[in-house]
Design a protein around this motif. Sequence first.
Motif, PDB file in Angstrom:
ATOM      1  N   GLU A   1       8.853   2.235  -6.334  1.00  0.00           N
ATOM      2  CA  GLU A   1      10.128   1.516  -6.321  1.00  0.00           C
ATOM      3  C   GLU A   1      10.420   0.955  -4.925  1.00  0.00           C
ATOM      4  N   VAL A   2      10.202   1.780  -3.903  1.00  0.00           N
ATOM      5  CA  VAL A   2      10.439   1.347  -2.519  1.00  0.00           C
ATOM      6  C   VAL A   2       9.468   0.244  -2.131  1.00  0.00           C
ATOM      7  N   LEU A   3       8.198   0.374  -2.531  1.00  0.00           N
ATOM      8  CA  LEU A   3       7.205  -0.635  -2.203  1.00  0.00           C
ATOM      9  C   LEU A   3       7.516  -1.958  -2.893  1.00  0.00           C
TER      10      LEU A   3
ATOM     11  N   VAL B   1       4.135   2.294   2.329  1.00  0.00           N
ATOM     12  CA  VAL B   1       4.979   3.457   2.030  1.00  0.00           C
ATOM     13  C   VAL B   1       4.106   4.698   2.155  1.00  0.00           C
ATOM     14  N   VAL B   2       4.641   5.754   2.757  1.00  0.00           N
ATOM     15  CA  VAL B   2       3.891   6.991   2.963  1.00  0.00           C
ATOM     16  C   VAL B   2       4.534   8.111   2.157  1.00  0.00           C
TER      17      VAL B   2
ATOM     18  N   MET C   1       0.835  -1.205   0.000  1.00  0.00           N
ATOM     19  CA  MET C   1       0.000   0.000   0.000  1.00  0.00           C
ATOM     20  C   MET C   1       0.863   1.244   0.000  1.00  0.00           C
ATOM     21  N   ILE C   2       0.384   2.270  -0.740  1.00  0.00           N
ATOM     22  CA  ILE C   2       0.975   3.610  -0.700  1.00  0.00           C
ATOM     23  C   ILE C   2      -0.076   4.559  -0.157  1.00  0.00           C
TER      24      ILE C   2
ATOM     25  N   ARG D   1       7.469   1.982  11.237  1.00  0.00           N
ATOM     26  CA  ARG D   1       6.415   1.214  10.576  1.00  0.00           C
ATOM     27  C   ARG D   1       6.501   1.303   9.067  1.00  0.00           C
ATOM     28  N   ALA D   2       6.841   2.489   8.540  1.00  0.00           N
ATOM     29  CA  ALA D   2       6.850   2.652   7.084  1.00  0.00           C
ATOM     30  C   ALA D   2       7.832   3.741   6.703  1.00  0.00           C
ATOM     31  N   PRO D   3       8.484   3.604   5.550  1.00  0.00           N
ATOM     32  CA  PRO D   3       9.371   4.666   5.074  1.00  0.00           C
ATOM     33  C   PRO D   3       8.566   5.823   4.509  1.00  0.00           C
TER      34      PRO D   3
END
Length: 976
Positions: A966-968, A870-871, A818-819, A893-895
């Motif tokens: 890309e990160v996700l 990812v946020v 998820m983004i 929790r998330a980058p």
Amino acid sequence: MTAPAVSADGKSMVFEWINDLWTASTDGGEAVCVEHNPARDTYPQFTPNGKRIVFSSGRTGSMQIFSIPAGGGEAIQHTHQTQGNELECLSPDGSHAITRGIRERSGFRATSLFTINLTTEEREQRLFDATGDEASWSPDGTRVLFSTGGEQLYRKGYKGSRASQIWQYEISTGRFECKVAEETDARTPVWQADGKGFYYLSSRTGTLNLWSQSGDSAAPVAITRETGDGVFSRMPSADGSTFVFRRGFGLFRLRPKTDTTPLPLTLWTREKLPDVSRDRKKITSAASADFTADLDQVVFAAAGELWWMKRSGETKRLTETAAAEGDVKFSPDGQWLYFLRDDGLTPNYFRAELKESSLANEQQITRDSFTKIDLKPSPDGKKIAWVEGTGNVFAAAADGSDPHLVFKCWDRPTFDWHPGGQWLAIAAEDQNSNRDIWLGDADGKLAPLNLTRNPAFEGSPRWSPDGKWLAFSAKRNAGGISQLWGMEFGAKGIPADKARIISTGDIEPTQVIWAANSESLLFQNQKLSDPNLYSISAAGGDVKTLTAQRGVPIRTLKEGSLLWRVDQTPAIFKDANSVKFPISASIDRPRSEVLTLAFRRIWKTLGERFYDPTMNSTDWEARRIKYEPAAAQSRTSRQFDRTVSQLFGELNASHLSFLRKPWPNEIVKAPKEEATAHPGLVFRDALSEGPLVIERVIHGSSVALIPDAPEPGETVVRIAGEAVTNHTPLHRFFNGGLDRTLPVVIRAKDGQDRVIELHCISYARARSLDRKEKETTAHNQVTKSGNFTYIPVHDMSMKTFTDLELTVYRASLDSAGMILDFRNNGGGREADRMLSLFCQPVHSFTVPRDGPEGYPVDQLVHAAWNKPLVVLCNENTFSNAEIFCHAMQETKRAPLVGMTTAGGVISAVKVTIPDAGKLQVPFRGWFQAGTRKNLDLNGALPDFQVKLTPADTDAGKDPQLEKALEVLLESTRGNR
């Protein structure tokens, strides 16, 4: 005086003052009004030949571009787009201008730059499809400098991601180039005469100063070296020989070749100015009121003074001071009238005797300088209590002697006296902002006792006149609905049992007061649409409707009367009958006194309630001495507002705002203009004339839904029978177009023509559809890259949380990653609720017979997402949205991907300043748990920092989203 601009030869200047345009010599002297107009005229500039002045004006009802001869004369209107236009700059030959306005693009401060023709009526042309302001046209006409971003204009010392930058746009190639980008503001660029360098304002030294940039490789050179108050400049002479700028409260001239320091300009005028020295108003309502024992007389507070009135209507003014008197209450025996006198510096309570419609034997009963509110005499008349400062409850003898602290509180509580005078029931917030009902010893000898100890909100305690019951409101149910509760007390004043509900059905009670016989309670509905006064027995039972009136209770009498204010008018209600005391008076006060008091109240409210007691290391008293005279001398509410903004700037904090109240003489009925409608089509822009080509069709608009809808690349040939080009002024067709159907001829790419019926939409609707289209594009990009979910989070409201919870639940059924897009999220209140969706611990799982691994949803507080996340954030992620981002990092929790958030995290509350407006006060600071770092001025730094430039926006690219994907993708690979 604001927005000064210098003529090309450097000899004259034009500026805005008291909402009109004025011209004067750059040496100072006489100022001449160009034209008097009831509306505001602003942002003026001389044409290059000095013959005309181009400016923005609100005289048509929306801000439009006009021009007028420099010596005065008839003004010509150049724009008609009712979404508004503000003048940015003129072309080198003066034939065109660049304006700024909001159109169909959505987003944070989504202002676009447009070119308009000043010599003939033409359609505005968008310069580029990205946000910008403060534009300047190069001398050769090929490039434009502009600013992006920026914090509040007067804020001193800001460093962060929202600092404004200066960019260059090359018109022929569409190329963008960043010229100045620092952690402090760089703004208001103006080209130098050679077209190679430019002037601009920068706060790199801590103060906004004028700088010169001669070339990309050269070091910037400071032209001014001010400290303290910054420089605000708009338009120097064409050759750069003369600058006029505003600093502090005045205008200054600087000729760098001859002036060693900026010269303060002295201006005067022989024009007859409006007389604003007096504040005159008719009084028809009261801020507070109380009745004499015989119910034949009323003392009320209005317009900062005390007034006496008889039932017959005879009225007399009791006070006449520069301070404001208010909060009137008679002692139980009627001998003394208590009232507050507030000069903005030392608010204190007084008492006096009412004798023959005059005040006598006046006595001051409180002494220190803290703000005081809500004084209440005890029912036996022997004591008084009040709230002081941020929220401390004090009590004293009736004459003010022996003052002592009863209850220490950081937020202003509500309280009520026990009829015996020995106790105070206090509704107060603890360190976690939970409000409970406390029992306070009026003598201050015993420690306060928490009576309710409940995590729900509780407030408005009310003792029954016999002292046996304490009623209060509480939100103890799952729906957060306010209900009426009662607590019974024994003979010794000790709670005899737990609190119980006094059910009022679906009515949320407010303005609760006991009947004098202690048998029932009177109340109203929190819903203002409900006009009724109700009653209910203390033992419970049916709710009774007493009368179809609302009001503010004063007190009840043993003979059954309710004294209250109905429509801010004193009234007596008894036996279904109501007697009003209509107010009719007038007052004439020196406006300087009104403004001085209003400014002091703003200053004092901030001084007592701003979250940092050091006022961000500012000498707060010195700031009052500096700004108070300017505030008192304001000739318009806008000038007063500007002075308040300058005061705010000294604190270098977020969430500071002031919504001014216009003066009666400033309220101008705007002409009714036909609103510009949006066709649902966005046309290709070009400086040279050609066909009206469709650049894009807004998805979801009326025209997009018709059969054989227009497509990008097709051409509009005729509208309503008239041939059109890309320069035809389309306001002729679209102003007032929401109520009309327009026949439009569309020419396809193969040359075939067809006719459609065009139904326009509003610009608000166009912006809503634009945002939806952007989000759909992002969603498609994310879902095409994998089994992922993209969720834009626009704000931190309860509605958004509710929608988010459902979306998260559905995504948890089948998505792998998820983004969350928090970009441009302006905040709210629900960060912790949103965090609960993503930070629930994974402590176990369940396996039913012949079933898969899982976890019962009904065991969860909310839907849960424990998969890769990812946020996205940016410089416009603000306030409560930043708290979410900081928490993501703190908990790992998330980058975060994007740009550092705004660094604007403070809790704020709105306070009404009488006769002035509404002040927003940042009263509670937020600090990071691990580092104890102040989150105001310290934004959340992304794990992956990616810029989104004007060039990206103009090209429709989103590198931040690409990086988030890309990160996700990388994180989900690790989970396979």
